[in-house]
Design an enzyme around this catalytic site. Structure first.
Site, PDB file in Angstrom:
ATOM      1  N   ARG A  23     -23.561  -8.025  -3.568  1.00  0.00           N
ATOM      2  CA  ARG A  23     -22.958  -8.467  -2.365  1.00  0.00           C
ATOM      3  C   ARG A  23     -23.841  -8.241  -1.182  1.00  0.00           C
ATOM      4  O   ARG A  23     -24.324  -7.360  -0.955  1.00  0.00           O
ATOM      5  CB  ARG A  23     -21.439  -7.880  -2.119  1.00  0.00           C
ATOM      6  CG  ARG A  23     -20.915  -8.803  -1.129  1.00  0.00           C
ATOM      7  CD  ARG A  23     -19.258  -8.362  -0.952  1.00  0.00           C
ATOM      8  NE  ARG A  23     -18.561  -8.927  -2.286  1.00  0.00           N
ATOM      9  CZ  ARG A  23     -17.559  -8.431  -2.993  1.00  0.00           C
ATOM     10  NH1 ARG A  23     -17.506  -6.903  -2.806  1.00  0.00           N
ATOM     11  NH2 ARG A  23     -17.258  -8.945  -4.070  1.00  0.00           N
ATOM     12  N   ASN A  87     -14.602   1.617  -0.960  1.00  0.00           N
ATOM     13  CA  ASN A  87     -15.179   1.425  -1.931  1.00  0.00           C
ATOM     14  C   ASN A  87     -15.802   2.651  -2.483  1.00  0.00           C
ATOM     15  O   ASN A  87     -16.397   3.536  -1.856  1.00  0.00           O
ATOM     16  CB  ASN A  87     -16.534   0.576  -1.714  1.00  0.00           C
ATOM     17  CG  ASN A  87     -16.367  -0.883  -1.538  1.00  0.00           C
ATOM     18  OD1 ASN A  87     -15.729  -1.649  -2.151  1.00  0.00           O
ATOM     19  ND2 ASN A  87     -16.580  -1.109  -0.139  1.00  0.00           N
ATOM     20  N   ASP A 103     -22.255  -0.009  -5.746  1.00  0.00           N
ATOM     21  CA  ASP A 103     -20.835  -0.092  -6.194  1.00  0.00           C
ATOM     22  C   ASP A 103     -20.384   0.344  -7.292  1.00  0.00           C
ATOM     23  O   ASP A 103     -20.870  -0.339  -8.226  1.00  0.00           O
ATOM     24  CB  ASP A 103     -20.459  -1.683  -5.470  1.00  0.00           C
ATOM     25  CG  ASP A 103     -18.921  -1.803  -5.504  1.00  0.00           C
ATOM     26  OD1 ASP A 103     -18.345  -1.366  -6.904  1.00  0.00           O
ATOM     27  OD2 ASP A 103     -18.413  -2.297  -4.721  1.00  0.00           O
ATOM     28  N   ASP A 105     -17.068  -0.141  -8.515  1.00  0.00           N
ATOM     29  CA  ASP A 105     -16.059  -0.779  -9.098  1.00  0.00           C
ATOM     30  C   ASP A 105     -14.823  -0.113  -8.456  1.00  0.00           C
ATOM     31  O   ASP A 105     -13.950  -0.977  -8.002  1.00  0.00           O
ATOM     32  CB  ASP A 105     -16.064  -0.900 -10.571  1.00  0.00           C
ATOM     33  CG  ASP A 105     -17.236  -1.027 -11.169  1.00  0.00           C
ATOM     34  OD1 ASP A 105     -18.002  -2.158 -10.787  1.00  0.00           O
ATOM     35  OD2 ASP A 105     -17.723  -0.486 -11.956  1.00  0.00           O
ATOM     36  N   ASP A 107     -11.741   1.240  -6.143  1.00  0.00           N
ATOM     37  CA  ASP A 107     -11.592   0.925  -4.750  1.00  0.00           C
ATOM     38  C   ASP A 107     -10.320   1.480  -4.575  1.00  0.00           C
ATOM     39  O   ASP A 107      -9.225   1.555  -5.392  1.00  0.00           O
ATOM     40  CB  ASP A 107     -11.191  -0.568  -4.439  1.00  0.00           C
ATOM     41  CG  ASP A 107     -12.726  -1.409  -4.974  1.00  0.00           C
ATOM     42  OD1 ASP A 107     -13.817  -1.011  -4.337  1.00  0.00           O
ATOM     43  OD2 ASP A 107     -12.551  -2.106  -5.681  1.00  0.00           O
ATOM     44  N   ASP A 120      -9.130  -1.766  -9.532  1.00  0.00           N
ATOM     45  CA  ASP A 120     -10.290  -2.117 -10.453  1.00  0.00           C
ATOM     46  C   ASP A 120     -10.560  -0.981 -11.439  1.00  0.00           C
ATOM     47  O   ASP A 120     -11.750  -1.001 -11.836  1.00  0.00           O
ATOM     48  CB  ASP A 120     -11.420  -2.242  -9.522  1.00  0.00           C
ATOM     49  CG  ASP A 120     -10.962  -3.589  -8.550  1.00  0.00           C
ATOM     50  OD1 ASP A 120     -10.380  -4.428  -8.953  1.00  0.00           O
ATOM     51  OD2 ASP A 120     -11.765  -3.727  -7.430  1.00  0.00           O
ATOM     52  N   GLU A 123     -11.974  -2.574 -14.492  1.00  0.00           N
ATOM     53  CA  GLU A 123     -13.375  -3.066 -14.224  1.00  0.00           C
ATOM     54  C   GLU A 123     -14.304  -1.934 -14.389  1.00  0.00           C
ATOM     55  O   GLU A 123     -15.383  -1.987 -14.820  1.00  0.00           O
ATOM     56  CB  GLU A 123     -13.281  -3.590 -12.866  1.00  0.00           C
ATOM     57  CG  GLU A 123     -14.885  -4.205 -12.657  1.00  0.00           C
ATOM     58  CD  GLU A 123     -14.910  -4.834 -11.198  1.00  0.00           C
ATOM     59  OE1 GLU A 123     -15.969  -5.219 -10.703  1.00  0.00           O
ATOM     60  OE2 GLU A 123     -13.755  -4.759 -10.213  1.00  0.00           O
TER      61      GLU A 123
END
Length: 175
Positions: A23, A87, A103, A105, A107, A120, A123
């Site tokens: 991102r 994050n 990052d 994953d 959070d 997450d 994830e």
């Protein structure tokens, strides 16, 4: 790269452990820098996802990045109060292109009423297997979740009542 000054605009790039771009935030205004941290603000900032989708942030948000901690913090200023999105991520680096971090994953969301949620986890476990996160990274991230929760519970740093108001006021002066 030269360290950005108050009022400068920088790009922020988030990557995944495998090196893929995740991102990008364009035009984050820098509010403060020192040898270990950068505080900035996103306000109707253009965000581009790895798949090319683009969107604009809805509300002003104070962002906090540190070179020693494995998390970054976004304080979103909303009608019903301040909420936080944290994050779990590598410490940032800065080059001529952008402020960059990986990052990981996980959070932590802190709602305006103080409720906390770890997000997450599935994830994280999936990417940990797919991208072969080393055991030491897994340990560091889990330890930093504890540090982050302590900061939240103690109202430390970005979680203090004064922090958001001081930096949002400074942003409005510079704008």
């Amino acid at each position: 790269m030269k360290i950005p000054k108050e009022g400068d605009f920088i790009t922020i790039q988030s990557y995944k452990h495998d090196g893929s771009l995740h991102r990008t935030w364009r035009d984050t205004m820098v509010l403060k820098t020192n040898e270990n941290s950068i505080i900035g603000v996103n306000d109707h900032t253009l965000v581009t996802e790895s798949d090319g989708r683009r969107w604009v942030t809805r509300e002003p948000a104070i962002v906090y990045f540190h070179k020693k901690f494995w998390f970054n913090i976004i304080a979103m200023i909303r009608e019903n109060g301040v909420s936080y999105y944290c994050n779990l991520a590598s410490p940032y680096t800065l080059d001529n292109e952008a402020l960059k971090y990986i990052d990981y994953d996980l959070d932590v969301k802190v709602f305006a009423d103080g409720e906390k949620k770890l997000l997450d986890v599935e994830e994280y476990e999936r990417h940990k297997r797919q991208m072969n996160y080393p055991d030491d990274i897994d340990f560091i991230l889990k330890e930093n979740v504890k540090i982050l929760v302590d900061w939240i519970n103690e109202g430390k740093g970005p979680f203090s009542k004064e922090y958001v108001s001081i930096w949002y006021d400074r942003y409005r002066q510079l704008k």
